[in-house]
Motif scaffolding. Sequence first.
Motif, short mmCIF file in Angstrom:
data_model
loop_
_atom_site.label_atom_id
_atom_site.label_comp_id
_atom_site.label_asym_id
_atom_site.label_seq_id
_atom_site.Cartn_x
_atom_site.Cartn_y
_atom_site.Cartn_z
N GLU A 104 0.85 -1.20 0.00
CA GLU A 104 0.00 0.00 0.00
C GLU A 104 0.88 1.24 0.00
OE1 GLU A 104 -2.30 2.87 -0.13
OE2 GLU A 104 -3.38 0.96 -0.07
N GLN A 105 0.63 2.15 -0.94
CA GLN A 105 1.45 3.35 -1.04
C GLN A 105 1.29 4.29 0.14
OE1 GLN A 105 1.55 5.30 -4.93
NE2 GLN A 105 0.67 3.45 -5.86
N HIS A 106 0.05 4.43 0.64
CA HIS A 106 -0.18 5.31 1.79
C HIS A 106 0.48 4.73 3.03
CE1 HIS A 106 -3.02 7.92 -0.31
NE2 HIS A 106 -3.57 6.84 -0.80
N ASP A 132 1.22 -4.04 4.11
CA ASP A 132 2.51 -3.35 4.23
C ASP A 132 2.38 -1.95 3.66
OD1 ASP A 132 5.12 -2.90 4.76
OD2 ASP A 132 5.93 -4.40 3.38
N GLN A 133 2.35 -0.95 4.54
CA GLN A 133 2.06 0.42 4.15
C GLN A 133 3.33 1.20 3.80
OE1 GLN A 133 -1.91 0.94 6.89
NE2 GLN A 133 0.02 1.55 7.74
N GLY A 134 3.14 2.24 2.99
CA GLY A 134 4.25 3.07 2.57
C GLY A 134 5.19 2.39 1.59
N LYS A 135 4.65 1.45 0.80
CA LYS A 135 5.47 0.68 -0.14
C LYS A 135 4.91 0.83 -1.56
CE LYS A 135 7.82 -1.10 3.31
NZ LYS A 135 7.01 -0.58 4.43
N MET A 136 5.80 0.73 -2.54
CA MET A 136 5.40 0.87 -3.94
C MET A 136 6.25 -0.03 -4.81
SD MET A 136 5.34 4.37 -6.19
CE MET A 136 4.73 4.41 -7.89
N HIS A 149 9.25 -8.50 -12.77
CA HIS A 149 9.86 -9.40 -13.75
C HIS A 149 9.55 -10.83 -13.34
CE1 HIS A 149 12.25 -5.88 -14.98
NE2 HIS A 149 12.48 -5.70 -13.69
N ILE A 150 9.64 -11.73 -14.30
CA ILE A 150 9.51 -13.15 -13.97
C ILE A 150 10.90 -13.78 -14.00
CG2 ILE A 150 9.02 -13.84 -16.36
CD1 ILE A 150 7.07 -15.97 -15.03
N VAL A 151 11.23 -14.49 -12.93
CA VAL A 151 12.56 -15.09 -12.78
C VAL A 151 12.38 -16.52 -12.30
CG1 VAL A 151 14.78 -14.98 -11.61
CG2 VAL A 151 13.59 -12.86 -12.21
N SER A 152 12.78 -17.49 -13.12
CA SER A 152 12.72 -18.91 -12.76
C SER A 152 11.32 -19.32 -12.27
CB SER A 152 13.75 -19.23 -11.67
OG SER A 152 15.06 -18.92 -12.13
N GLY A 153 10.31 -18.82 -12.95
CA GLY A 153 8.93 -19.21 -12.64
C GLY A 153 8.29 -18.42 -11.54
N ALA A 154 9.00 -17.52 -10.88
CA ALA A 154 8.44 -16.69 -9.81
C ALA A 154 8.41 -15.23 -10.28
CB ALA A 154 9.26 -16.81 -8.53
N ILE A 155 7.52 -14.44 -9.65
CA ILE A 155 7.45 -13.02 -9.96
C ILE A 155 8.39 -12.27 -9.02
CG2 ILE A 155 5.96 -11.00 -10.15
CD1 ILE A 155 5.25 -13.13 -12.14
N ARG A 156 9.29 -11.51 -9.61
CA ARG A 156 10.25 -10.70 -8.84
C ARG A 156 9.73 -9.26 -8.80
NH1 ARG A 156 15.01 -7.63 -9.93
NH2 ARG A 156 16.67 -7.95 -8.36
N VAL A 157 9.36 -8.81 -7.61
CA VAL A 157 8.81 -7.46 -7.43
C VAL A 157 9.85 -6.59 -6.74
CG1 VAL A 157 6.92 -6.08 -6.50
CG2 VAL A 157 6.50 -8.45 -7.21
N GLU A 158 10.25 -5.52 -7.40
CA GLU A 158 11.16 -4.56 -6.79
C GLU A 158 10.34 -3.53 -6.03
OE1 GLU A 158 13.31 -2.97 -10.08
OE2 GLU A 158 13.96 -4.96 -10.78
N VAL A 159 10.58 -3.41 -4.74
CA VAL A 159 9.76 -2.59 -3.85
C VAL A 159 10.56 -1.42 -3.30
CG1 VAL A 159 8.31 -2.59 -1.77
CG2 VAL A 159 8.46 -4.65 -3.19
N LYS A 199 15.24 -0.08 -0.59
CA LYS A 199 14.62 -0.86 -1.65
C LYS A 199 14.94 -2.34 -1.44
CE LYS A 199 14.77 2.83 -5.10
NZ LYS A 199 15.19 3.22 -6.47
N TYR A 200 13.97 -3.18 -1.76
CA TYR A 200 14.18 -4.61 -1.56
C TYR A 200 13.37 -5.40 -2.58
CZ TYR A 200 9.76 -4.15 1.03
OH TYR A 200 8.46 -3.87 1.40
#
Length: 394
Positions: free
Chosen positions: A17-19, A116-120, A125-135, A144-145
Motif C-alpha cells: 500500500e502506497q499510503h 505493508d504500508q508506505g510501499k510501492m 519481472h519473472i525469474v525462474s517461474g516466480a514473480i520478482r517485485v522490486e519494492v 529498496k528490496y
Amino acid sequence: MHSIAIKRLGHDVTVLEQHNSSIREGQAAGIVTMEHSQSFLSRYDLLHDQPYAVDCSAVQILGKDVKVKHEFQRPMKMASWNVPYYRLRANYDGLESTYCPRIPKEPQQVGKAVYDQGKMAKGIHIVSGAIRVEVEDLVKQTNKYIILANGVIVADGSASPTRRILQPDLKHTYAGYVAWRGTVAESNVSDRVRSIFQNKTTLHATEGGYIALYTIPAESPKLQQAMTDSAGRQHRHTLPIGKMSSDVWDKQRQLAHQILPPPFAELVDKTTQPFISAIPDIDVAQAVYFGGKLLVAGDTLMPFRPHVACSTNQAALKSLLVEKLFAGQIDLGSYERQVLDYAHATRLRSISWGDWYQVGYLAFCASKARHLALPGGQTLRDGYRRLLFGLNGN
C-alpha cells in the motif's frame, strides 16, 4: 477484495500500500454496491449484522420544474468510500476502527494477511517461474528490496504506475470534461429538499452536463476529530483539503443557481469542500501476464467514466472470478474472457450514458450504434435492453 478471496483459500497474501497510514476519509465520494459487490460481501463479509450502506429504492430524473420526468426501480446500496474500506480491512487483516470496532472471527485454515504500508512496486519481472517485485519504501525512500511471489495482482488505481511499466504504450487521453463532487450533511439541508432526494438517486440534465445526487453514510465523528489539526483544519491523509480557489468555487455556485433547479442549487451552495477530477479515457489494459502469474484488476485494468458507477462492481466481479480461477473451477482463458468482456462492455456503456446525460437521447442512440460492433457489443445489447425496459417500467 482480491486479497480476502485468496486468503480465504488458504494462501498467504501481502498487500503493498502506497499510503503510510491506515486512516482513510470518504474522499467526498460515494460507492454504489451493485450486484457483484453485494455477491462478494454476501460470500466474504463476516460482519453481516453491521450495516454498511444506505438503501436506494429508485433512480429519478427531474426537470427544471423539479417534477419527475422519468423514474425506474433499481434498488441499490449507496456507501461512502471509507465505509467499505474499513469493512474490507477488518475482514482482511483485522483492522479495528470506529466503523468496525468488533473484529470478525476468521474461518479456520486461512492464509496469512500482511498489509505493508508506505510501499510501492517499482519493477516487475519473472525469474525462474516466480514473480520478482522490486519494492521501494516510500517512507525511508532509500530502502529498496525484492519480494519473490508465486502470483501478483496489480490493482494500484486508474493512474497505475505499474500498468505503465507493463504496458507503456497504452493509450491514455483526457475525455474532455471534469467531474465536480462534494458532500453536504443532511442536517444542513432543508426539509423540502431532503424529501425530494431521500433514498433515491436523482439526476438533472443541463446543457452539456448533468448533476447526480444520492445519500451516503456520514463520516465517523471520531475519525473527523482524529484528522483535525491544532489549528482546526481537517486533513485527508497528508494533503490538506480545501485547496480549491474560493473564486473558482464561487463561480460554480453562481452557475448552479443559474442553470439548476433550486433543490440542486441549494446542495451545491452548501458544499464546503468541493473536489474536481479530470475524467481520463484509457484503453482496456492487458489482463493477464506471465502465463497467469500476474493479473491486472480493478481500475488498473479499466477506469470507467463515472456515469455508470461500476468501478467497485468491476473489482468485486474479478475477485469472485479469481477465487474460481485459484480453486480450479474455471481456466485462465475463461477468466480472461469474462473480465475483458465486462471491461469492454462497461467502458462503452459509460461513454454512451455520458453522451445521453450531457448531450441527449439521440447522441446516446448514435453512440450505442457505434459501439455495438466493437468488443463487448453483445454484452452491451443485453445491458441496453435492460435499461430501456427499466425506463419503460417493464
